[in-house]
Design a protein around this motif. Structure first.
Motif, PDB file in Angstrom:
ATOM      1  N   ALA A 238     -47.676 -15.478  16.551  1.00 19.12           N
ATOM      2  CA  ALA A 238     -46.809 -16.147  15.567  1.00 19.12           C
ATOM      3  C   ALA A 238     -45.587 -15.330  15.165  1.00 19.12           C
ATOM      4  O   ALA A 238     -44.938 -15.655  14.178  1.00 19.12           O
ATOM      5  N   GLY A 239     -45.278 -14.296  15.938  1.00 17.42           N
ATOM      6  CA  GLY A 239     -44.165 -13.426  15.574  1.00 17.42           C
ATOM      7  C   GLY A 239     -42.839 -13.797  16.187  1.00 17.42           C
ATOM      8  O   GLY A 239     -41.852 -13.063  16.009  1.00 17.42           O
ATOM      9  N   GLY A 240     -42.798 -14.911  16.919  1.00 15.39           N
ATOM     10  CA  GLY A 240     -41.552 -15.344  17.516  1.00 15.39           C
ATOM     11  C   GLY A 240     -41.193 -14.554  18.765  1.00 15.39           C
ATOM     12  O   GLY A 240     -41.961 -13.700  19.219  1.00 15.39           O
ATOM     13  N   PRO A 241     -40.023 -14.806  19.329  1.00 12.15           N
ATOM     14  CA  PRO A 241     -39.626 -14.140  20.581  1.00 12.15           C
ATOM     15  C   PRO A 241     -39.499 -12.627  20.460  1.00 12.15           C
ATOM     16  O   PRO A 241     -39.678 -11.905  21.439  1.00 12.15           O
ATOM     17  N   ASN A 242     -39.199 -12.138  19.253  1.00 15.23           N
ATOM     18  CA  ASN A 242     -39.086 -10.691  19.060  1.00 15.23           C
ATOM     19  C   ASN A 242     -40.398 -10.038  18.647  1.00 15.23           C
ATOM     20  O   ASN A 242     -40.448  -8.829  18.429  1.00 15.23           O
ATOM     21  N   ARG A 243     -41.441 -10.847  18.513  1.00 14.14           N
ATOM     22  CA  ARG A 243     -42.774 -10.359  18.145  1.00 14.14           C
ATOM     23  C   ARG A 243     -42.730  -9.535  16.863  1.00 14.14           C
ATOM     24  O   ARG A 243     -43.318  -8.476  16.747  1.00 14.14           O
ATOM     25  N   GLY A 244     -42.017 -10.075  15.880  1.00 15.00           N
ATOM     26  CA  GLY A 244     -41.975  -9.422  14.576  1.00 15.00           C
ATOM     27  C   GLY A 244     -43.222  -9.754  13.772  1.00 15.00           C
ATOM     28  O   GLY A 244     -44.100 -10.498  14.217  1.00 15.00           O
ATOM     29  N   CYS A 245     -43.327  -9.199  12.579  1.00 13.94           N
ATOM     30  CA  CYS A 245     -44.472  -9.495  11.720  1.00 13.94           C
ATOM     31  C   CYS A 245     -44.443 -10.981  11.342  1.00 13.94           C
ATOM     32  O   CYS A 245     -43.397 -11.517  10.947  1.00 13.94           O
ATOM     33  N   ALA A 246     -45.579 -11.652  11.490  1.00 19.37           N
ATOM     34  CA  ALA A 246     -45.671 -13.085  11.206  1.00 19.37           C
ATOM     35  C   ALA A 246     -45.594 -13.324   9.703  1.00 19.37           C
ATOM     36  O   ALA A 246     -46.491 -12.947   8.951  1.00 19.37           O
ATOM     37  N   LYS A 247     -44.530 -13.955   9.273  1.00 21.72           N
ATOM     38  CA  LYS A 247     -44.247 -14.133   7.849  1.00 21.72           C
ATOM     39  C   LYS A 247     -45.339 -14.928   7.139  1.00 21.72           C
ATOM     40  O   LYS A 247     -45.772 -14.567   6.039  1.00 21.72           O
ATOM     41  N   GLU A 248     -45.805 -16.011   7.750  1.00 24.24           N
ATOM     42  CA  GLU A 248     -46.797 -16.870   7.109  1.00 24.24           C
ATOM     43  C   GLU A 248     -48.096 -16.124   6.818  1.00 24.24           C
ATOM     44  O   GLU A 248     -48.704 -16.295   5.762  1.00 24.24           O
ATOM     45  N   PHE A 249     -48.499 -15.285   7.765  1.00 24.12           N
ATOM     46  CA  PHE A 249     -49.723 -14.512   7.591  1.00 24.12           C
ATOM     47  C   PHE A 249     -49.585 -13.512   6.442  1.00 24.12           C
ATOM     48  O   PHE A 249     -50.495 -13.345   5.616  1.00 24.12           O
ATOM     49  N   ASN A 250     -48.451 -12.819   6.415  1.00 22.05           N
ATOM     50  CA  ASN A 250     -48.233 -11.822   5.359  1.00 22.05           C
ATOM     51  C   ASN A 250     -48.115 -12.461   3.984  1.00 22.05           C
ATOM     52  O   ASN A 250     -48.592 -11.910   2.985  1.00 22.05           O
ATOM     53  N   GLU A 251     -47.483 -13.630   3.918  1.00 23.75           N
ATOM     54  CA  GLU A 251     -47.379 -14.323   2.629  1.00 23.75           C
ATOM     55  C   GLU A 251     -48.754 -14.743   2.127  1.00 23.75           C
ATOM     56  O   GLU A 251     -49.033 -14.694   0.916  1.00 23.75           O
ATOM     57  N   ALA A 252     -49.641 -15.137   3.047  1.00 19.96           N
ATOM     58  CA  ALA A 252     -51.013 -15.502   2.663  1.00 19.96           C
ATOM     59  C   ALA A 252     -51.755 -14.276   2.128  1.00 19.96           C
ATOM     60  O   ALA A 252     -52.503 -14.368   1.138  1.00 19.96           O
ATOM     61  N   ALA A 253     -51.557 -13.118   2.775  1.00 19.50           N
ATOM     62  CA  ALA A 253     -52.201 -11.886   2.317  1.00 19.50           C
ATOM     63  C   ALA A 253     -51.706 -11.520   0.917  1.00 19.50           C
ATOM     64  O   ALA A 253     -52.503 -11.133   0.046  1.00 19.50           O
ATOM     65  N   GLN A 254     -50.420 -11.648   0.685  1.00 19.17           N
ATOM     66  CA  GLN A 254     -49.858 -11.350  -0.633  1.00 19.17           C
ATOM     67  C   GLN A 254     -50.402 -12.301  -1.699  1.00 19.17           C
ATOM     68  O   GLN A 254     -50.712 -11.879  -2.822  1.00 19.17           O
ATOM     69  N   LEU A 255     -50.518 -13.572  -1.355  1.00 14.01           N
ATOM     70  CA  LEU A 255     -51.056 -14.558  -2.293  1.00 14.01           C
ATOM     71  C   LEU A 255     -52.490 -14.211  -2.667  1.00 14.01           C
ATOM     72  O   LEU A 255     -52.866 -14.223  -3.851  1.00 14.01           O
ATOM     73  N   ALA A 256     -53.290 -13.899  -1.656  1.00 14.43           N
ATOM     74  CA  ALA A 256     -54.684 -13.532  -1.903  1.00 14.43           C
ATOM     75  C   ALA A 256     -54.768 -12.282  -2.770  1.00 14.43           C
ATOM     76  O   ALA A 256     -55.573 -12.219  -3.715  1.00 14.43           O
ATOM     77  N   ASN A 257     -53.954 -11.284  -2.475  1.00  5.94           N
ATOM     78  CA  ASN A 257     -53.989 -10.040  -3.246  1.00  5.94           C
ATOM     79  C   ASN A 257     -53.626 -10.259  -4.711  1.00  5.94           C
ATOM     80  O   ASN A 257     -54.219  -9.653  -5.611  1.00  5.94           O
ATOM     81  N   THR A 258     -52.654 -11.121  -4.956  1.00  6.42           N
ATOM     82  CA  THR A 258     -52.267 -11.431  -6.337  1.00  6.42           C
ATOM     83  C   THR A 258     -53.428 -12.066  -7.094  1.00  6.42           C
ATOM     84  O   THR A 258     -53.724 -11.708  -8.248  1.00  6.42           O
ATOM     85  N   LYS A 259     -54.100 -12.990  -6.462  1.00  7.95           N
ATOM     86  CA  LYS A 259     -55.250 -13.659  -7.093  1.00  7.95           C
ATOM     87  C   LYS A 259     -56.419 -12.690  -7.279  1.00  7.95           C
ATOM     88  O   LYS A 259     -57.112 -12.722  -8.307  1.00  7.95           O
ATOM     89  N   PHE A 260     -56.652 -11.828  -6.274  1.00  3.02           N
ATOM     90  CA  PHE A 260     -57.715 -10.826  -6.395  1.00  3.02           C
ATOM     91  C   PHE A 260     -57.444  -9.912  -7.590  1.00  3.02           C
ATOM     92  O   PHE A 260     -58.359  -9.570  -8.354  1.00  3.02           O
ATOM     93  N   SER A 261     -56.207  -9.505  -7.752  1.00  4.31           N
ATOM     94  CA  SER A 261     -55.850  -8.590  -8.833  1.00  4.31           C
ATOM     95  C   SER A 261     -56.186  -9.185 -10.193  1.00  4.31           C
ATOM     96  O   SER A 261     -56.782  -8.522 -11.057  1.00  4.31           O
ATOM     97  N   ILE A 262     -55.827 -10.441 -10.391  1.00  7.67           N
ATOM     98  CA  ILE A 262     -56.100 -11.117 -11.669  1.00  7.67           C
ATOM     99  C   ILE A 262     -57.599 -11.267 -11.886  1.00  7.67           C
ATOM    100  O   ILE A 262     -58.124 -10.983 -12.971  1.00  7.67           O
TER     101      ILE A 262
END
Length: 509
Positions: A238-262
């Motif tokens: 899911a990183g596109g032609p340049n094989r960068g970090c997959a944005k959707e996956f990282n945003e999901a991780a950030q969302l989960a971490n925010t909820k875990f913190s609370i």
């Protein structure tokens, strides 16, 4: 990078145990009133110490190249080339060297007293995750912990067992497989949006932590989810032609971490005498991935300009000087150099590839490689930016290089003086003086004194000296050498001497 990871782990320990940490060094200091008896781990592959070896699953790592850097290159089932976070933490706390797997058939009674891991690679907060991977679910890990408590009480009694649990550190590392595998890759939960799925993860995590508390855990550290979108697999998918970090996956991780913190903060307030901490793994690791140059490169202050680097000492920084000596201490043949500049290029370096001297000159942006002073192909440009005078098997003790037919430090110093004389002729005295004043000097010696001259040869040094007096002899030799380097007409600048500790060197028995 390893140092960065250890600092993260050390601060994590400090938060959970409410400890102090020594600035800059990242070393844990336990206050007098804090006791850590054991470390326990629950979760997935990050802290699975080999439990999956004993269950029917394809999620196993008990074969090479796993474990290639682990105590003799032994694959243990750890999903890692070397030690895992629990291993690093128990060693840092001075408890033991490794955390074993609870299912290890060789588990000893003493291991039970100081902590084990119940984790299983492929597990998750979502029960579906462990089912898909045929891993040990968190519910079963809790049942194993209950079984463990019974065994511990049988060993030390109920009162001592309660004391151990109360004064232990509990690690919970899980959640990455839920998002990366169950939700995104396999898609078995895609009927739920990411918001509701992370709610499910948090609800299951809360249930697990509550039950862990009920069983006696008081100091619990929960690792957040790392930037899973930067995993090679996710970059490919899911990183596109340049094989960068997959944005959707990282945003999901950030969302989960925010909820875990609370959720974890709320739970910690409800559970009496508990300390629950969510450690941020996401941001430090993302920074390492996105900005590797910050951790792989030396950063000089703007007012510092190093124009050259010079090396003295033994084989660690011998760039090939011993090729030109009549000595057995040579490495100008294979397999030495097998990984050097494309492979199979033995240069006389006592290494499979580059040496610390090479790495330093590259990090300072001076040049790619440091040459040996006795190299017959040496050019004036090489001399301007620094060379190595080191000789494999040399030492601070005058006897050490004699035994090995290596260049003594006194001769290395004479070669340095010869270097200055040559440079005066090539570029003039003022330019030479400027190079010498603005250069960095590294001295690597002493290992051969102890390993070879004192312990292996024994005669005459072990008869003449005990370890205390012999190390005094070494220090005197080092002091004389440093004085020799500095006491020439170009040494007008202020001299700063810094001993850089490499910590404990463990030699094979």
């Amino acid at each position: 990078m390893v140092h960065k990871i250890m600092v993260i782990l050390n601060y994590f320990i400090c938060f959970v145990l409410t400890l102090t940490i020594r600035p800059c060094e990242g070393k844990v200091q336990l206050p007098n009133n804090v006791v850590v008896k054991a470390v326990f781990a629950f979760g997935d592959s990050i802290v699975d110490q080999g439990n999956n070896n004993y269950i029917p699953t394809i999620a196993k790592c008990n074969f090479p190249p796993y474990g290639k850097d682990f105590n003799g290159g032994i694959p243990t089932g750890r999903f890692c080339n070397g030690k895992t976070p629990p291993d690093l933490i128990v060693e840092e706390l001075g408890i033991k060297e490794h955390v074993p797997a609870y299912l290890d058939s060789n588990l000893r009674s003493e291991d039970l007293k100081t902590g084990v891991s119940f984790a299983s690679g492929g597990s998750g907060y979502d029960p579906r995750t462990s089912t898909l991977a045929s891993a040990i679910p968190l519910s079963t890990q809790l049942n194993q912990f209950k079984e463990y408590i019974g065994k511990l009480e049988g060993l030390v009694g109920e009162e001592e067992a309660n004391y151990i649990l109360k004064n232990s550190l509990f690690l919970v590392v899980v959640g990455s497989d839920d998002l990366a595998n169950t939700y995104f890759t396999l898609g078995v939960r895609l009927k739920q949006d990411i918001d509701s799925y992370t709610d499910l993860m948090v609800a299951k995590a809360t249930e697990f932590l509550q039950e862990l508390y009920n069983l006696g855990a008081r100091k619990i550290g929960i690792f957040g989810i790392p930037p899973i979108g930067c995993l090679p697999s996710q970059r490919t998918l899911a990183g596109g032609p340049n094989r960068g970090c997959a944005k959707e996956f990282n945003e999901a991780a950030q969302l989960a971490n925010t909820k875990f913190s609370i959720a974890i903060d709320s739970l910690s307030k409800k559970l009496a005498q508990s300390k629950l901490v969510l450690i941020d793994i996401y941001n430090p690791f993302l920074d390492i991935i996105v900005n590797p140059q910050k951790y792989a490169k030396l950063q000089l202050r703007k007012d510092i300009n190093i124009t050259a680097l010079f090396a003295f000492g033994d084989s660690i920084v011998d760039q090939g000087n011993n090729n030109n000596l009549i000595t057995h201490a040579k490495c100008n043949f294979l397999p030495y150099g097998k990984d050097f500049m494309g492979g199979n290029k033995p240069t006389g370096r006592f290494s499979n590839a580059r040496t610390p001297a090479d790495m330093l000159v590259e990090d300072f942006g001076i040049k790619k490689l440091m040459p040996a002073y006795l190299d017959s192909n040496l050019k004036v440009e090489d001399l301007k930016t620094g060379v190595s005078f080191a000789s494999g098997a040399s030492g601070f003790d005058l006897l050490t290089p004699i035994v090995a037919s290596a260049l003594p430090l006194s001769v290395q110093l004479a070669l340095f003086q010869q270097y200055i004389w040559k440079m005066n002729g090539f570029i003039g005295e003022e330019a030479t003086k400027n190079i010498v004043k603005k250069s960095l000097y590294i001295v690597v010696a002493g290992s051969d004194d102890l390993c070879n001259t004192y312990f292996m040869l024994k005669f005459p040094r072990k008869i003449q000296y005990n370890v205390d007096s012999y190390t005094n002899l070494m220090v005197d030799g080092a002091s004389n050498f440093i004085n020799g380097v500095c006491h020439h007409k170009y040494c007008e600048m202020e001299v700063h001497l810094k001993f850089v500790s490499t910590n404990t060197i463990k030699l094979p028995k």
